[in-house]
Write an enzyme that holds these catalytic residues in place. Structure first.
Site, PDB file in Angstrom:
ATOM      1  N   CYS A 262      -2.995  10.174   0.918  1.00  0.00           N
ATOM      2  CA  CYS A 262      -3.402   9.931   0.173  1.00  0.00           C
ATOM      3  C   CYS A 262      -4.877  10.521   0.310  1.00  0.00           C
ATOM      4  CB  CYS A 262      -3.838   8.199   0.367  1.00  0.00           C
ATOM      5  SG  CYS A 262      -4.662   7.731  -0.678  1.00  0.00           S
ATOM      6  N   HIS A 355       2.189   6.489  -1.008  1.00  0.00           N
ATOM      7  CA  HIS A 355       2.291   6.385  -0.075  1.00  0.00           C
ATOM      8  C   HIS A 355       3.934   5.943   0.211  1.00  0.00           C
ATOM      9  CE1 HIS A 355      -2.329   4.220   0.889  1.00  0.00           C
ATOM     10  NE2 HIS A 355      -2.366   4.774  -0.258  1.00  0.00           N
ATOM     11  N   GLU A 357       5.180   4.936   2.673  1.00  0.00           N
ATOM     12  CA  GLU A 357       5.356   4.143   3.715  1.00  0.00           C
ATOM     13  C   GLU A 357       5.582   2.741   3.158  1.00  0.00           C
ATOM     14  OE1 GLU A 357       1.452   3.098   2.888  1.00  0.00           O
ATOM     15  OE2 GLU A 357       2.102   5.258   3.780  1.00  0.00           O
TER      16      GLU A 357
END
Length: 380
Positions: A262, A355, A357
């Site tokens: 990001c 993202h 995760e």
């Protein structure tokens, strides 16, 4: 008894509703998030610092909040905008209602407005500054409130990473996250607004993670003797992160394996000599389609960004700055062709704009953590 509230945008559009959370006023950039789930992960994501977040999903708060699902130590949004808040939380993991948690942390919100109309307006006109006013603040003349919104800071030029970063280094141990073998690698993770799940994803793969402040120097980074360096997500304008870009160039010069997510993707772009620019309304949600150009696979991804890298899609090209060789755009957003990833071909560095995760889902991109571990293995 409900307290009247009003949302005022910088272009003069107003929405009247009722207070949700704390009573008072909040100023920030109004943006919309399209996730149907994961509202707690959204409001605790440090990348939302300085923003008034509009939830496009109409019903919010039904499962309450708990300590385990928070992505940081506090709610990070500047203000919160929902249509239909749950009257009561109902979930076995719930520890508090969302409303009570917003009150406890002093986060001002507004409910009962037409968030569909608001989202369509922001989509057409672009993200813009706004203000939520409730209680005595809402009783002031609208022209006076609008002037306050117009005088508030813009997101372009905002330097925010330092305000949400850890102040002291922290260490995340693999053994605390289910890893029962020897530590595989040591990672220096520069916290620009890191989500809690990110170091966990590394730790569960056997990587010891040193979470370092945004103000970390080259000497402090070297002191942990990292096998790799990671730059996290975070808020603000990447053009303001001059210190972090300078540090990243030292990392690239030393050929230490690098991975960015990001904000970290934007900073890799700038370190390589590319520009960044502000998107009209950004990508915020958990349903953004991205093409991995190396495999042809489409991933549904979690995203939260208002800026993007300005790099040519028809690469590879020579990096405009430094002695970094060839770089290519590795991932592209299928909605609008925005750059979603960079891969250096002559040095060990890559990044993605989304993202992997993804604590609230989806998990299509979790393989990127393994890809970075393989990069550290190859460079070891």
């Amino acid at each position: 008894m409900t307290t009247p509230a009003i949302l005022i945008l910088e272009d003069g559009r107003t929405f009247r509703g009722r207070s949700y959370g704390a009573v008072g006023q909040a100023l920030g950039e109004a943006v919309f998030a399209t996730g149907m789930t994961g509202y707690q992960e959204t409001i605790t994501d440090p990348s939302y610092a300085g923003q008034l977040v509009v939830q496009t999903a109409p019903h919010i708060g039904n499962t309450g909040v708990n300590r385990e699902d928070a992505e940081s130590v506090r709610i990070q949004v500047a203000g919160y905008i929902v249509r239909d808040p749950a009257r009561r939380a109902s979930n076995w993991r719930s520890e508090s209602s969302l409303d009570d948690e917003l009150v406890r942390q002093g986060v001002v919100g507004i409910a009962g407005i037409d968030t569909r109309a608001l989202t369509r307006h922001l989509r057409d006109a672009g993200s813009m500054r706004g203000g939520i006013f409730s209680g005595p603040a809402a009783e002031r003349p609208v022209a006076e409130l609008a002037a306050e919104v117009a005088a508030s800071p813009r997101m372009t030029g905002a330097k925010l990473a330092e305000t949400v970063s850890v102040s002291e280094p922290e260490v995340i141990e693999p053994a605390d996250h289910g890893w029962d073998g020897p530590v595989r690698f040591t990672l220096a993770a520069v916290d620009l607004g890191i989500k809690a799940m990110t170091p966990h994803r590394f730790a569960e793969r056997g990587v010891r993670v040193h979470v370092l402040p945004a103000t970390t120097t080259w000497e402090q980074l070297q002191a942990v003797q990292p096998d790799g360096v990671f730059y996290s997500n975070g808020p603000g304008d990447p053009a303001t992160a001059e210190d972090q870009i300078a540090l990243l160039r030292r990392v690239l010069d030393a050929r230490i394996p690098f991975f960015g997510i990001c904000f970290g993707n934007q900073l890799l772009g700038r370190a390589l000599g590319f520009g960044t620019y502000k998107l009209r309304f950004g990508h915020r949600g958990i349903n953004q389609p991205v093409l991995d150009r190396s495999t042809g696979r489409v991933e549904i991804t979690s995203q939260n960004h208002g800026f993007a890298v300005d790099a040519p899609l028809d690469g590879p090209v020579e990096a405009p700055a430094g002695d970094y060789g060839r770089v290519e755009v590795s991932h592209v957003c299928l909605n609008d062709d925005v750059v979603e990833g960079l891969r250096c071909l002559d040095i060990p560095a890559f990044s993605v704009q989304y993202h992997p995760e993804a604590a609230a889902g989806p998990h299509d991109a979790a393989y990127l953590f393994d890809r970075f571990i393989a990069l550290m293995e190859d460079s070891h």
